[in-house]
Design a protein around this motif. Structure first.
Motif, short mmCIF file in Angstrom:
data_model
loop_
_atom_site.label_atom_id
_atom_site.label_comp_id
_atom_site.label_asym_id
_atom_site.label_seq_id
_atom_site.Cartn_x
_atom_site.Cartn_y
_atom_site.Cartn_z
N LEU A 1 44.65 92.86 -15.84
CA LEU A 1 43.88 91.65 -16.07
C LEU A 1 44.80 90.45 -16.28
O LEU A 1 44.51 89.34 -15.86
CB LEU A 1 42.95 91.83 -17.28
CG LEU A 1 41.99 90.68 -17.56
CD1 LEU A 1 41.04 90.46 -16.38
CD2 LEU A 1 41.20 90.93 -18.84
N ASP A 2 45.95 90.69 -16.92
CA ASP A 2 46.91 89.64 -17.24
C ASP A 2 48.29 90.10 -16.78
O ASP A 2 49.15 90.45 -17.60
CB ASP A 2 46.89 89.36 -18.75
CG ASP A 2 47.88 88.31 -19.19
OD1 ASP A 2 48.33 87.51 -18.34
OD2 ASP A 2 48.22 88.29 -20.40
N ARG B 1 49.07 86.15 -22.16
CA ARG B 1 48.41 86.13 -23.47
C ARG B 1 49.40 86.31 -24.62
O ARG B 1 49.19 85.77 -25.71
CB ARG B 1 47.33 87.21 -23.51
CG ARG B 1 46.11 86.86 -22.65
CD ARG B 1 45.07 87.94 -22.70
NE ARG B 1 43.83 87.52 -22.03
CZ ARG B 1 42.77 88.29 -21.87
NH1 ARG B 1 42.80 89.53 -22.30
NH2 ARG B 1 41.70 87.82 -21.25
N ARG C 1 45.61 84.73 -12.37
CA ARG C 1 45.14 84.29 -13.69
C ARG C 1 43.63 84.49 -13.82
O ARG C 1 42.90 83.64 -14.34
CB ARG C 1 45.53 82.82 -13.91
CG ARG C 1 45.51 82.41 -15.39
CD ARG C 1 46.15 81.06 -15.61
NE ARG C 1 47.60 81.15 -15.47
CZ ARG C 1 48.36 80.22 -14.91
NH1 ARG C 1 47.82 79.12 -14.44
NH2 ARG C 1 49.67 80.39 -14.82
N LYS C 2 43.15 85.64 -13.37
CA LYS C 2 41.71 85.92 -13.45
C LYS C 2 41.23 86.06 -14.90
O LYS C 2 40.04 85.91 -15.16
CB LYS C 2 41.38 87.18 -12.66
CG LYS C 2 41.56 87.00 -11.15
CD LYS C 2 41.31 88.28 -10.39
CE LYS C 2 41.53 88.05 -8.89
NZ LYS C 2 41.37 89.28 -8.10
N HIS C 3 42.16 86.34 -15.81
CA HIS C 3 41.79 86.46 -17.22
C HIS C 3 41.43 85.11 -17.82
O HIS C 3 40.85 85.04 -18.91
CB HIS C 3 42.94 87.08 -18.02
CG HIS C 3 44.16 86.21 -18.13
ND1 HIS C 3 44.42 85.43 -19.23
CD2 HIS C 3 45.17 85.97 -17.25
CE1 HIS C 3 45.55 84.76 -19.04
NE2 HIS C 3 46.04 85.07 -17.85
N SER D 1 47.25 91.80 -9.92
CA SER D 1 46.06 91.36 -10.64
C SER D 1 44.87 92.22 -10.21
O SER D 1 44.82 92.75 -9.10
CB SER D 1 45.79 89.89 -10.32
OG SER D 1 44.73 89.39 -11.08
N ARG D 2 43.91 92.36 -11.09
CA ARG D 2 42.73 93.18 -10.80
C ARG D 2 42.05 92.72 -9.50
O ARG D 2 41.82 91.54 -9.30
CB ARG D 2 41.76 93.07 -11.98
CG ARG D 2 40.51 93.93 -11.84
CD ARG D 2 39.57 93.66 -13.00
NE ARG D 2 38.31 94.39 -12.82
CZ ARG D 2 37.18 94.08 -13.46
NH1 ARG D 2 37.17 93.08 -14.31
NH2 ARG D 2 36.08 94.76 -13.24
#
Length: 395
Positions: free
Chosen positions: A96-97, A102, A135-137, A296-297
Motif C-alpha cells: 500500500l505504501d 508513512r 501513492r495510492k495510500h 504498489s497494490r
C-alpha cells in the motif's frame, strides 16, 4: 531533422473554448463506468474493474487524455488510464505504501526521506489517476487544497529544519490547485531563507496541457528558481499541445526535467524510450529518470523485470546522447531510497589499474595515479559547516 508533433483529437461537438479550458477538463473528467462506456468499447476485464477496481484506487481521466488512447485494450495510453481486473489479481508483491512514506512523515503533508529535501503534499487530487501510482495510500482522497492548520504545520516544519534546501510540491498533482493557491504556497516557501530550490512535480502538461497558461508561468518565474518535474511516459503523450506547454516553461526560464516509469506493454522497449527522450530533448526538457515501477497494490501486471529494464538501458547506452539518456533507478521498497543502475564495462581491476570494454567493444586500461600523489583540496574547510548542516538536516 525538425520533429513534428500531432494535435490531440477534439470532438466536434465540444466548443473549442471549453476544450481549451483546464477547469472544464477537470469538471468533465471521466469517473464512472457510464462515462467510460461513452468514450471506449470496454472489454470484460476493463468493465469488471469498475465494480471492484475503485476499491484499489480511484478512477479518473480528463477528456483530453482519454482522446489519446487507442481502441485496443492493450493500447499503451489506455493501459495507463484504464482500470483492469488484473489489478485485483494475486500479485508477486503488493504494498500500500511501497516507498515507506508513512514512516517518513514527521509533520502533516511532509515526507522527509532525504536530508536536504522534503516533499510537500499540497493536494490529494490528480486529474488522471494513473493505474501504476505509487501513492495510492494517499492520492485520490479528493481534498483540493490542504487544510489551513496542516499547511501551517508543514511550513513550520520546513522553517525549523534549516538543512532543508529543496521543497518538492507534490500530492496529488500540485497544478490542479488554483493559481492563487499556488502563488501563496510559493510565496510562503520563498520567505524561508534556507530553501534554495522549489520543484513542482506534475502530470498536467501530459494529461491537461491547457493548464499551462501565461499566468501560470509568470507565477513560477516570479518565485525562481523553480524546476518543473514532468512525467511523460510515451512519445504519443507529446502532442502539439503538450509540446507547446513544455516550451512555454523553458522559454520563461523554468527548467523541465522528465521522470518516466518503465511500464510493461507501455514503453518497455528501447525504440520507445529513445523516441520519447529525443522528443523531450528537442523541446529542451531533460530526460532525467527512467524509474522501475514500484510494487504498489494493483500494479503487478504493469511492472517490468529489472532484467528487462537493464536490457533496455544497455541497448540505449552509447547509441543515445548522454543528454537524452535518463538514469535507470529503483526506489528500494519500504523507504530505502533510490538505487541507480549503469552498465558495468569494467573487466578487471586492481589498485594500480582497471580494464574496460566499452559499449561498442573498444578495450583499454585506466592507470591510477600513485597513492602518494593524492591530496585533499586546501579550502575544503570553507564548505565543511554547510556539508554538516546538510547531513544533519533531519535531526
Amino acid at each position: 531533422m525538425k520533429l513534428q508533433f500531432k494535435r490531440a483529437p477534439k470532438p466536434e461537438s465540444i466548443p473549442t473554448a471549453d476544450w481549451n479550458n483546464w477547469t472544464w477538463q477537470l469538471r468533465q473528467s471521466l469517473k464512472s463506468l457510464s462515462d467510460f462506456e461513452k468514450a471506449f468499447n470496454l472489454d470484460e476485464q476493463e468493465r469488471s474493474a469498475f465494480q471492484e477496481g475503485a476499491e484499489v484506487f480511484n478512477i479518473r481521466t480528463t477528456p483530453y487524455y482519454a482522446g489519446l488512447a487507442g481502441p485496443q485494450s492493450q493500447d499503451p495510453i489506455r493501459r495507463i488510464l484504464m482500470p483492469n481486473a488484473l489489478e485485483l489479481a494475486t500479485p508477486a508483491q503488493a504494498m500500500l505504501d511501497p516507498l515507506g512514506e508513512r514512516k517518513n512523515n514527521p509533520a502533516p503533508r511532509i515526507i522527509h526521506r532525504y536530508p536536504d529535501r522534503v516533499l510537500f503534499l499540497v493536494t490529494d487530487i490528480c486529474s488522471v489517476y494513473c493505474r501504476y501510482c505509487t501513492r495510492k495510500h494517499f492520492t485520490g482522497q479528493e481534498q483540493a487544497f490542504i487544510k489551513n492548520n496542516e499547511y501551517e504545520e508543514a511550513l513550520s516544519y520546513i522553517k525549523s529544519h534549516t538543512g532543508i534546501r529543496e521543497v518538492i510540491l507534490s500530492g496529488g498533482d500540485p497544478l490542479t490547485i488554483s493559481d492563487a493557491q499556488l502563488d501563496r504556497t510559493l510565496f510562503d516557501l520563498r520567505k524561508i531563507d534556507h530553501v534554495e530550490i522549489i520543484r513542482v512535480g506534475t502530470r498536467m502538461p501530459v494529461v491537461c496541457p491547457m493548464r499551462v497558461s501565461e499566468d501560470l508561468v509568470k507565477i513560477l518565474k516570479k518565485h525562481k528558481p523553480v524546476f518543473l518535474m514532468s512525467h511523460f511516459n510515451h512519445p504519443r503523450e507529446l502532442t502539439e499541445e503538450a509540446a507547446q506547454a513544455v516550451e512555454k516553461f523553458v522559454d520563461n526560464g523554468i527548467p523541465v526535467m522528465n521522470q518516466m516509469v518503465l511500464l510493461n506493454g507501455v514503453n518497455n522497449h528501447p525504440a520507445i524510450v529513445q523516441a520519447l527522450s529525443r522528443r523531450l530533448l528537442y523541446l529542451r526538457a531533460k530526460p532525467y529518470y527512467m524509474f522501475q515501477c514500484d510494487p504498489s497494490r494493483g500494479t503487478d501486471h504493469l511492472r517490468t523485470s529489472i532484467e528487462d529494464s537493464l536490457e533496455i538501458q544497455k541497448e540505449l547506452w552509447g547509441n543515445l546522447s548522454g543528454l537524452a539518456m535518463p538514469t535507470l533507478s529503483l526506489d528500494i521498497p519500504d523507504g530505502g531510497g533510490k538505487t541507480y543502475y549503469v552498465p558495468n564495462y569494467e573487466t578487471q581491476s586492481s589498485s594500480e589499474k582497471r580494464m574496460y570494454r566499452g559499449w561498442d567493444g573498444v578495450e583499454a586500461e585506466y592507470v591510477n595515479p600513485t597513492a602518494d600523489r593524492i591530496q585533499k583540496p586546501l579550502d575544503a574547510e570553507l564548505y565543511f559547516s554547510e556539508w554538516e548542516s546538510l547531513k544533519n538536516a533531519k535531526t
